[in-house]
Design an enzyme around this catalytic site. Sequence first.
Site, PDB file in Angstrom:
ATOM      1  N   GLU A  82       1.055  -1.031  -0.421  1.00  0.00           N
ATOM      2  CA  GLU A  82      -0.130  -0.031  -0.416  1.00  0.00           C
ATOM      3  C   GLU A  82       1.252   1.044  -0.233  1.00  0.00           C
ATOM      4  O   GLU A  82       2.185   0.925   0.694  1.00  0.00           O
ATOM      5  CB  GLU A  82      -0.784   0.493   1.172  1.00  0.00           C
ATOM      6  CG  GLU A  82      -2.556  -0.612   1.194  1.00  0.00           C
ATOM      7  CD  GLU A  82      -3.225   0.624   0.060  1.00  0.00           C
ATOM      8  OE1 GLU A  82      -2.722   1.480  -0.390  1.00  0.00           O
ATOM      9  OE2 GLU A  82      -4.381   0.271   0.168  1.00  0.00           O
ATOM     10  N   ASP A  83       0.197   2.048  -0.427  1.00  0.00           N
ATOM     11  CA  ASP A  83       1.339   4.103  -0.066  1.00  0.00           C
ATOM     12  C   ASP A  83       0.665   4.352   1.030  1.00  0.00           C
ATOM     13  O   ASP A  83       1.915   4.437   1.582  1.00  0.00           O
ATOM     14  CB  ASP A  83       0.740   4.543  -1.491  1.00  0.00           C
ATOM     15  CG  ASP A  83      -1.045   4.648  -1.600  1.00  0.00           C
ATOM     16  OD1 ASP A  83      -1.848   3.879  -0.537  1.00  0.00           O
ATOM     17  OD2 ASP A  83      -1.758   5.767  -2.259  1.00  0.00           O
ATOM     18  N   ARG A 120       1.097  12.185  -9.436  1.00  0.00           N
ATOM     19  CA  ARG A 120       1.837  10.758  -9.207  1.00  0.00           C
ATOM     20  C   ARG A 120       2.916  10.876  -9.700  1.00  0.00           C
ATOM     21  O   ARG A 120       3.904   9.581  -8.842  1.00  0.00           O
ATOM     22  CB  ARG A 120       0.791   9.879  -9.702  1.00  0.00           C
ATOM     23  CG  ARG A 120      -1.050  10.098  -9.723  1.00  0.00           C
ATOM     24  CD  ARG A 120      -0.840   8.259  -9.863  1.00  0.00           C
ATOM     25  NE  ARG A 120      -2.622   8.113  -9.718  1.00  0.00           N
ATOM     26  CZ  ARG A 120      -3.253   8.039  -8.569  1.00  0.00           C
ATOM     27  NH1 ARG A 120      -2.522   7.390  -7.893  1.00  0.00           N
ATOM     28  NH2 ARG A 120      -4.186   8.062  -8.586  1.00  0.00           N
ATOM     29  N   ASP A 159      -4.446   5.432   6.004  1.00  0.00           N
ATOM     30  CA  ASP A 159      -5.127   6.406   7.069  1.00  0.00           C
ATOM     31  C   ASP A 159      -6.590   6.190   7.588  1.00  0.00           C
ATOM     32  O   ASP A 159      -5.583   6.023   8.556  1.00  0.00           O
ATOM     33  CB  ASP A 159      -5.653   7.701   5.893  1.00  0.00           C
ATOM     34  CG  ASP A 159      -5.872   8.333   6.166  1.00  0.00           C
ATOM     35  OD1 ASP A 159      -5.613   9.353   6.657  1.00  0.00           O
ATOM     36  OD2 ASP A 159      -6.554   9.800   5.425  1.00  0.00           O
ATOM     37  N   PHE A 204      -2.102  15.832   4.262  1.00  0.00           N
ATOM     38  CA  PHE A 204      -2.674  15.173   2.800  1.00  0.00           C
ATOM     39  C   PHE A 204      -0.814  15.365   1.577  1.00  0.00           C
ATOM     40  O   PHE A 204      -1.074  16.119   1.030  1.00  0.00           O
ATOM     41  CB  PHE A 204      -3.259  16.241   1.766  1.00  0.00           C
ATOM     42  CG  PHE A 204      -4.094  15.146   0.729  1.00  0.00           C
ATOM     43  CD1 PHE A 204      -5.135  14.326   0.549  1.00  0.00           C
ATOM     44  CD2 PHE A 204      -3.410  15.634  -0.279  1.00  0.00           C
ATOM     45  CE1 PHE A 204      -5.153  13.754   0.262  1.00  0.00           C
ATOM     46  CE2 PHE A 204      -4.448  14.863  -1.440  1.00  0.00           C
ATOM     47  CZ  PHE A 204      -5.008  13.956  -1.349  1.00  0.00           C
TER      48      PHE A 204
END
Length: 173
Positions: free
Chosen positions: A97-98, A163, A101, A150
Amino acid sequence: MTFAVSTLLSEETIRDRVRALGEQIRADYEGKNMLLVCVLKGSFVFAADLARAIDLPLKIDFLGTRSYGDGTESSGVVQITYDLARPIADVHVLLVEDIVDSGLTIAHLLQLLRTRNPASLKVCSLLHKPSRAKIEVPIDYLGFSIEDRFVVGYGLDHAETYRNLPFIGVLSA
Ligand code: 5GP
């Protein structure tokens, strides 16, 4: 609207951490039939670098999810947009996963993949925002814990842009 991006984690910082994660994962998975599952789209850059940092004959597959619209808040709804190409029964699966959250996406994916009887199922996330957790999820391999900002870059987007930034940055309006 245009945004400025300030660096939170530099290319070099990320490279060093990914290398260390790769070595740790290699030691843990030696001799096992291993599958890296890249959770699209955000983890495509991390997964590509991580795969090359793991000195083992592993396989790679892709899983698409959507939990955000074009804003910066989770909708809380996790949608599978693209499923794995092959069964994972008896395979040692590492979900890549990036960012974790709220934890809702990874919790949903773990629940889904467990029903397919993998030999083992673990999570590797580049980033974690502990202050945002809505549900406790196990992160077996973690790159960095970050504050509630963010972030974009290194695969992570804002409205599908940024990205391709080689570092992780914070948007400032
Ligand atoms: P969760 O379900 O844990 O709330 O969110 C997981 C997904 O939300 C991540 O895979 C990522 O796509 C997105 N996300 C969460 N925080 C951020 C962030 O700071 N920046 C970006 N670009 N995406 C985020």
